[in-house]
Structures are given as C-alpha cells and as structure tokens.
Design a protein around this motif. Sequence first.
Motif, PDB file in Angstrom:
ATOM      1  N   TYR A   1      52.778 -52.980 -37.595  1.00 45.96           N
ATOM      2  CA  TYR A   1      51.766 -51.924 -37.492  1.00 45.96           C
ATOM      3  C   TYR A   1      52.345 -50.539 -37.743  1.00 45.96           C
ATOM      4  N   LEU A   2      51.446 -49.625 -37.977  1.00 45.76           N
ATOM      5  CA  LEU A   2      51.706 -48.193 -38.020  1.00 45.76           C
ATOM      6  C   LEU A   2      50.967 -47.628 -36.815  1.00 45.76           C
ATOM      7  N   LYS A   3      51.707 -47.117 -35.838  1.00 48.94           N
ATOM      8  CA  LYS A   3      51.112 -46.742 -34.560  1.00 48.94           C
ATOM      9  C   LYS A   3      51.276 -45.249 -34.288  1.00 48.94           C
ATOM     10  N   PHE A   4      50.324 -44.690 -33.559  1.00 47.29           N
ATOM     11  CA  PHE A   4      50.352 -43.288 -33.171  1.00 47.29           C
ATOM     12  C   PHE A   4      50.444 -43.177 -31.647  1.00 47.29           C
ATOM     13  N   PRO A   5      51.663 -43.162 -31.078  1.00 48.11           N
ATOM     14  CA  PRO A   5      51.777 -42.991 -29.629  1.00 48.11           C
ATOM     15  C   PRO A   5      51.287 -41.591 -29.226  1.00 48.11           C
ATOM     16  N   THR A   6      51.391 -41.268 -27.977  1.00 49.78           N
ATOM     17  CA  THR A   6      50.934 -39.956 -27.509  1.00 49.78           C
ATOM     18  C   THR A   6      51.704 -38.837 -28.195  1.00 49.78           C
ATOM     19  N   GLY A   7      51.064 -37.703 -28.351  1.00 50.42           N
ATOM     20  CA  GLY A   7      51.708 -36.559 -28.988  1.00 50.42           C
ATOM     21  C   GLY A   7      51.831 -36.731 -30.485  1.00 50.42           C
ATOM     22  N   ASP A   8      52.697 -35.942 -31.068  1.00 46.66           N
ATOM     23  CA  ASP A   8      52.910 -35.958 -32.518  1.00 46.66           C
ATOM     24  C   ASP A   8      54.012 -36.947 -32.874  1.00 46.66           C
ATOM     25  N   LYS A   9      53.695 -38.244 -32.775  1.00 46.15           N
ATOM     26  CA  LYS A   9      54.658 -39.308 -33.030  1.00 46.15           C
ATOM     27  C   LYS A   9      54.050 -40.377 -33.930  1.00 46.15           C
ATOM     28  N   ILE A  10      54.924 -41.026 -34.694  1.00 46.72           N
ATOM     29  CA  ILE A  10      54.510 -42.151 -35.535  1.00 46.72           C
ATOM     30  C   ILE A  10      55.573 -43.237 -35.415  1.00 46.72           C
ATOM     31  N   ASP A  11      55.156 -44.470 -35.174  1.00 50.69           N
ATOM     32  CA  ASP A  11      56.039 -45.633 -35.174  1.00 50.69           C
ATOM     33  C   ASP A  11      55.688 -46.511 -36.365  1.00 50.69           C
ATOM     34  N   ILE A  12      56.695 -46.926 -37.113  1.00 46.35           N
ATOM     35  CA  ILE A  12      56.489 -47.914 -38.168  1.00 46.35           C
ATOM     36  C   ILE A  12      57.250 -49.164 -37.728  1.00 46.35           C
ATOM     37  N   VAL A  13      56.497 -50.226 -37.426  1.00 45.19           N
ATOM     38  CA  VAL A  13      57.048 -51.449 -36.858  1.00 45.19           C
ATOM     39  C   VAL A  13      56.691 -52.621 -37.771  1.00 45.19           C
ATOM     40  N   ALA A  14      57.672 -53.480 -38.054  1.00 44.02           N
ATOM     41  CA  ALA A  14      57.435 -54.701 -38.835  1.00 44.02           C
ATOM     42  C   ALA A  14      58.122 -55.849 -38.120  1.00 44.02           C
ATOM     43  N   GLY A  15      57.384 -56.889 -37.830  1.00 43.67           N
ATOM     44  CA  GLY A  15      57.937 -58.046 -37.140  1.00 43.67           C
ATOM     45  C   GLY A  15      58.450 -57.718 -35.746  1.00 43.67           C
ATOM     46  N   GLY A  16      57.876 -56.715 -35.121  1.00 42.05           N
ATOM     47  CA  GLY A  16      58.295 -56.311 -33.787  1.00 42.05           C
ATOM     48  C   GLY A  16      59.511 -55.405 -33.759  1.00 42.05           C
TER      49      GLY A  16
ATOM     50  N   ASN B   1      65.859 -47.283 -36.875  1.00 43.31           N
ATOM     51  CA  ASN B   1      66.378 -48.338 -36.009  1.00 43.31           C
ATOM     52  C   ASN B   1      66.333 -47.915 -34.542  1.00 43.31           C
ATOM     53  N   GLU B   2      65.192 -47.460 -34.093  1.00 45.92           N
ATOM     54  CA  GLU B   2      64.992 -46.988 -32.721  1.00 45.92           C
ATOM     55  C   GLU B   2      65.325 -48.049 -31.680  1.00 45.92           C
ATOM     56  N   ASP B   3      65.139 -49.322 -31.999  1.00 47.21           N
ATOM     57  CA  ASP B   3      65.371 -50.403 -31.032  1.00 47.21           C
ATOM     58  C   ASP B   3      66.815 -50.905 -31.021  1.00 47.21           C
ATOM     59  N   ASN B   4      67.698 -50.276 -31.806  1.00 48.99           N
ATOM     60  CA  ASN B   4      69.112 -50.675 -31.893  1.00 48.99           C
ATOM     61  C   ASN B   4      69.288 -52.131 -32.302  1.00 48.99           C
ATOM     62  N   THR B   5      68.497 -52.572 -33.260  1.00 54.66           N
ATOM     63  CA  THR B   5      68.629 -53.933 -33.768  1.00 54.66           C
ATOM     64  C   THR B   5      69.654 -53.960 -34.897  1.00 54.66           C
ATOM     65  N   ASP B   6      70.040 -55.128 -35.338  1.00 58.69           N
ATOM     66  CA  ASP B   6      70.969 -55.270 -36.456  1.00 58.69           C
ATOM     67  C   ASP B   6      70.189 -55.044 -37.750  1.00 58.69           C
ATOM     68  N   THR B   7      69.895 -53.788 -38.026  1.00 54.67           N
ATOM     69  CA  THR B   7      69.076 -53.413 -39.177  1.00 54.67           C
ATOM     70  C   THR B   7      69.870 -52.474 -40.074  1.00 54.67           C
ATOM     71  N   ASP B   8      70.319 -52.965 -41.229  1.00 51.13           N
ATOM     72  CA  ASP B   8      71.018 -52.118 -42.184  1.00 51.13           C
ATOM     73  C   ASP B   8      70.023 -51.169 -42.842  1.00 51.13           C
ATOM     74  N   ILE B   9      70.475 -49.969 -43.144  1.00 50.80           N
ATOM     75  CA  ILE B   9      69.621 -48.977 -43.786  1.00 50.80           C
ATOM     76  C   ILE B   9      70.204 -48.690 -45.157  1.00 50.80           C
ATOM     77  N   ILE B  10      69.372 -48.782 -46.187  1.00 48.11           N
ATOM     78  CA  ILE B  10      69.826 -48.636 -47.565  1.00 48.11           C
ATOM     79  C   ILE B  10      68.988 -47.565 -48.260  1.00 48.11           C
ATOM     80  N   PHE B  11      69.666 -46.572 -48.835  1.00 46.13           N
ATOM     81  CA  PHE B  11      69.024 -45.585 -49.699  1.00 46.13           C
ATOM     82  C   PHE B  11      69.440 -45.918 -51.118  1.00 46.13           C
TER      83      PHE B  11
END
Length: 170
Positions: free
Chosen positions: A29-44, A63-73
């Motif tokens: 999902y693409l979620k809008f928590p309280t305030g001026d925030k946006i979360d982009i979540v895939a597969g939890g 990688n807000e959840d500190n998962t083993d997620t490599d980031i590639i630009f």
Amino acid sequence: PSTGSFDRTEATKVYAADGFYHTGNDDTYLKFPTGDKIDIVAGGVNFIYAWQRDADVNRLIFNEDNTDTDIIFRSANGSNNKLLYLDASADKVGIKTGTPEEALTVEGNISASGALMGVTHVTASGNISGSSTGTGSFGTIQTTTGTIPTLIGNTTFRDNLTVAGNLDVA
C-alpha cells in the motif's frame, strides 16, 4: 468492484483518508499516517518513508523497518547497472559495482579536491599522485610489482632511505 470510498473527488484530484491499498493484498500500500507523512510498503516491508517536519529537518528514509533490503540507484547506461549500490546485509556501499568488498568500493577513477583524512593505509593498483606543493607524508613507499616509484619535485626523507638495487638521481 469497489469496497471503499474516497473522501472526495475534484476534477483534478482524488482524496483518500488513510491510503491506497492493493486489492486482495493488504500488506502492499501507499499510506498516509498522521501529519505530513507517506509510507510506501510492499509485501509488508516499509521501503520508503517520507516525513515533512515543520520545525525540524525533513526526512526521507529508505528501509525504515531495518530489513535486508538492498538499495540500488541506476544510471541511464545499461539495463542492469548499479550507479550506487547499498548492500543492507553487509553494511557496504558500491559505486558502479554491485559487489562492494569494503565499506566503500568504487569501480573506476576517484577525483577529490580536498584532503584524504583519517587514513592510516592506502592501497592502490594504479598511480598515486600529489601536488609538489602539498604537505604531509607518504609514510612507507613500497612496490610489489618490481617497478620503480618515481618521485618528481623536491622530496624529503625524514628517516632512512633504503634502496635495493640502483638509485638514479638527476
């Protein structure tokens, strides 16, 4: 078929109170928590978290959840290139490489206009050069290829100079 409703619609905008969820897959999902925030979540997994903070520094967190997620630009050169690669499991960064061997691995030339600070040892497979007006010390100059290091300009040795073989002085 729709199972929810939008808060309101206008000719050029769609409003949603909580976010947009993938049908049949509530952990993407693409979620809008309280305030001026946006979360982009895939597969939890929270991949991107953006937070506009009025009285503080804004944040864009990968990688807000500190998962083993490599980031590639990627760059525009090729289909599988890695302009900048952050290896989450090894805490290593690669520039133009997807297999960083050290904390920072660069594939290609490096250019810098300032000093290289906090360094106790430099390993290079090519040339290391510096300005003849520079200050500091090279420490130990050692070659393992049998080639003779060339020192251009004024060179001062504070300690012993040991030469195995010929020494040419011009």
